[in-house]
Design a protein around this motif. Structure first.
Motif, PDB file in Angstrom:
ATOM      1  N   ASN A  23       3.726   3.824   5.421  1.00  0.00           N
ATOM      2  CA  ASN A  23       3.588   5.034   4.325  1.00  0.00           C
ATOM      3  C   ASN A  23       4.690   5.803   4.587  1.00  0.00           C
ATOM      4  O   ASN A  23       4.616   6.735   5.369  1.00  0.00           O
ATOM      5  CB  ASN A  23       2.469   5.608   4.469  1.00  0.00           C
ATOM      6  CG  ASN A  23       1.134   4.639   3.635  1.00  0.00           C
ATOM      7  OD1 ASN A  23       1.460   4.153   2.392  1.00  0.00           O
ATOM      8  ND2 ASN A  23       0.113   4.401   4.515  1.00  0.00           N
ATOM      9  N   ASP A  24       5.763   5.730   3.927  1.00  0.00           N
ATOM     10  CA  ASP A  24       6.951   6.528   3.914  1.00  0.00           C
ATOM     11  C   ASP A  24       7.334   7.126   2.636  1.00  0.00           C
ATOM     12  O   ASP A  24       7.439   6.519   1.691  1.00  0.00           O
ATOM     13  CB  ASP A  24       8.206   5.784   4.370  1.00  0.00           C
ATOM     14  CG  ASP A  24       9.311   6.633   4.668  1.00  0.00           C
ATOM     15  OD1 ASP A  24       9.241   7.776   4.684  1.00  0.00           O
ATOM     16  OD2 ASP A  24      10.356   5.990   5.097  1.00  0.00           O
TER      17      ASP A  24
ATOM     18  N   GLY B  37       0.346  -1.706  -4.906  1.00  0.00           N
ATOM     19  CA  GLY B  37      -0.499  -2.570  -5.544  1.00  0.00           C
ATOM     20  C   GLY B  37      -0.061  -3.946  -5.895  1.00  0.00           C
ATOM     21  O   GLY B  37      -0.973  -4.843  -6.222  1.00  0.00           O
ATOM     22  N   ALA B  38       1.317  -3.939  -5.796  1.00  0.00           N
ATOM     23  CA  ALA B  38       2.009  -5.449  -6.133  1.00  0.00           C
ATOM     24  C   ALA B  38       1.535  -6.492  -4.906  1.00  0.00           C
ATOM     25  O   ALA B  38       1.698  -6.032  -3.865  1.00  0.00           O
ATOM     26  CB  ALA B  38       3.512  -5.347  -6.208  1.00  0.00           C
ATOM     27  N   GLU B  39       1.293  -7.721  -5.313  1.00  0.00           N
ATOM     28  CA  GLU B  39       0.904  -8.843  -4.512  1.00  0.00           C
ATOM     29  C   GLU B  39       2.285  -9.479  -4.241  1.00  0.00           C
ATOM     30  O   GLU B  39       2.828  -9.996  -5.036  1.00  0.00           O
ATOM     31  CB  GLU B  39      -0.222  -9.693  -5.070  1.00  0.00           C
ATOM     32  CG  GLU B  39      -0.661 -10.778  -3.987  1.00  0.00           C
ATOM     33  CD  GLU B  39      -1.726 -11.611  -4.581  1.00  0.00           C
ATOM     34  OE1 GLU B  39      -3.013 -11.205  -4.190  1.00  0.00           O
ATOM     35  OE2 GLU B  39      -1.617 -12.340  -5.514  1.00  0.00           O
TER      36      GLU B  39
ATOM     37  N   THR C 232       0.738  -1.162  -0.060  1.00  0.00           N
ATOM     38  CA  THR C 232       0.041  -0.023  -0.067  1.00  0.00           C
ATOM     39  C   THR C 232       0.790   1.210  -0.045  1.00  0.00           C
ATOM     40  O   THR C 232       0.238   2.511  -0.262  1.00  0.00           O
ATOM     41  CB  THR C 232      -0.974   0.024   1.174  1.00  0.00           C
ATOM     42  OG1 THR C 232      -0.306  -0.036   2.269  1.00  0.00           O
ATOM     43  CG2 THR C 232      -1.786  -1.159   1.300  1.00  0.00           C
ATOM     44  N   ASN C 233       2.249   1.149   0.071  1.00  0.00           N
ATOM     45  CA  ASN C 233       3.009   2.346   0.326  1.00  0.00           C
ATOM     46  C   ASN C 233       3.106   3.017  -1.130  1.00  0.00           C
ATOM     47  O   ASN C 233       3.519   2.388  -2.139  1.00  0.00           O
ATOM     48  CB  ASN C 233       4.393   1.862   0.634  1.00  0.00           C
ATOM     49  CG  ASN C 233       5.321   3.190   1.056  1.00  0.00           C
ATOM     50  OD1 ASN C 233       5.154   3.988   0.501  1.00  0.00           O
ATOM     51  ND2 ASN C 233       6.480   2.814   1.930  1.00  0.00           N
TER      52      ASN C 233
ATOM     53  N   GLU D 269       2.233  -6.705   8.173  1.00  0.00           N
ATOM     54  CA  GLU D 269       1.724  -5.430   8.709  1.00  0.00           C
ATOM     55  C   GLU D 269       2.553  -4.331   8.302  1.00  0.00           C
ATOM     56  O   GLU D 269       1.952  -3.083   7.690  1.00  0.00           O
ATOM     57  CB  GLU D 269       1.812  -5.634  10.301  1.00  0.00           C
ATOM     58  CG  GLU D 269       1.297  -4.078  10.772  1.00  0.00           C
ATOM     59  CD  GLU D 269       1.211  -4.097  12.433  1.00  0.00           C
ATOM     60  OE1 GLU D 269       1.065  -3.251  13.011  1.00  0.00           O
ATOM     61  OE2 GLU D 269       1.586  -5.041  13.062  1.00  0.00           O
ATOM     62  N   PHE D 270       4.175  -4.474   8.114  1.00  0.00           N
ATOM     63  CA  PHE D 270       4.497  -3.498   7.702  1.00  0.00           C
ATOM     64  C   PHE D 270       4.260  -2.966   6.236  1.00  0.00           C
ATOM     65  O   PHE D 270       4.149  -1.682   5.843  1.00  0.00           O
ATOM     66  CB  PHE D 270       6.281  -3.834   7.580  1.00  0.00           C
ATOM     67  CG  PHE D 270       7.126  -2.630   7.045  1.00  0.00           C
ATOM     68  CD1 PHE D 270       7.622  -1.648   7.781  1.00  0.00           C
ATOM     69  CD2 PHE D 270       7.405  -2.879   5.653  1.00  0.00           C
ATOM     70  CE1 PHE D 270       8.516  -0.846   7.318  1.00  0.00           C
ATOM     71  CE2 PHE D 270       8.288  -1.516   5.162  1.00  0.00           C
ATOM     72  CZ  PHE D 270       8.962  -0.658   5.821  1.00  0.00           C
TER      73      PHE D 270
END
Length: 86
Positions: free
Chosen positions: A85-86, A58-60, A9-10, A79-80
């Motif tokens: 989000n960095d 978006g990559a799995e 999600t980053n 979890e990371f």
């Protein structure tokens, strides 16, 4: 062996700074940890191999761990990838 699929999600994916933080987190665990995208696999404790995955937002990613603390390792790394989000 413990495995979990997660979606990154980053915004910047798993590049540079996030990849460094990811490998530092992985290094805290005794288990052998692998991350993979499709056919590409990388040692989660090696910044160079993690960067070769080219993981974008978006990559799995499949996180696999084998060892004494495998469940904890997979949970922490998943979890990371889904919250950092960095």
């Amino acid at each position: 062996m413990t495995e979990q699929k997660v979606t990154i999600t980053n915004e910047s994916g798993l590049h540079a700074r996030p990849a460094t933080l990811f490998t530092q987190l992985a290094a805290k665990f005794a288990s052998k940890i692998t991350v993979s995208i499709g056919e590409k696999k990388a040692d989660a404790k090696s910044i160079l191999t993690v960067l070769t995955l080219g993981a974008t937002k978006g990559a799995e990613v499949l996180i696999s761990a084998e060892g004494a603390d495998e469940a904890e390792a997979v949970a922490a790394l998943a979890e990371f990838l889904t919250t950092h989000n960095d």
